[in-house]
Motif scaffolding. Sequence first.
Motif: not given
Length: 110
Positions: A84-85, A77, A17, A21-22, A7, A9
């Motif tokens: 959500q990534p 995450d 946050d 993100a991936w 994860y 970001q």
Amino acid sequence: MAERIMYVQLKTGYNTDRGPAWIARVEFSRSWRSLTFHGRRLQRPTGTAYANFDSNFVDVDTGEEYWVSGPKRDRTDGRYSSQQPVVDDDAREAYEAFLAGAPLPGREHG
């Protein structure tokens, strides 16, 4: 180099946050102090120049700060957000298997 699905970001320029993100494949160096992600070289910060509790890697070319960690099965995450990534295509199959209970590649024994 050790390859892992992680994860990742981007923290620089975003509130807590809220950055993109991936779930992506990353390649760690032998020392595990740097990694390659989407063609960027990220390195663990040293000294007090990067004393940010919200990031644990820094892009060596741009100085952008990132949070990198192993993905969680419950998809929580992001530490303070339910965002959500994006799941990279080359990581999708292994990530979906992980969500279903399989170990992540390279983490079969812990």
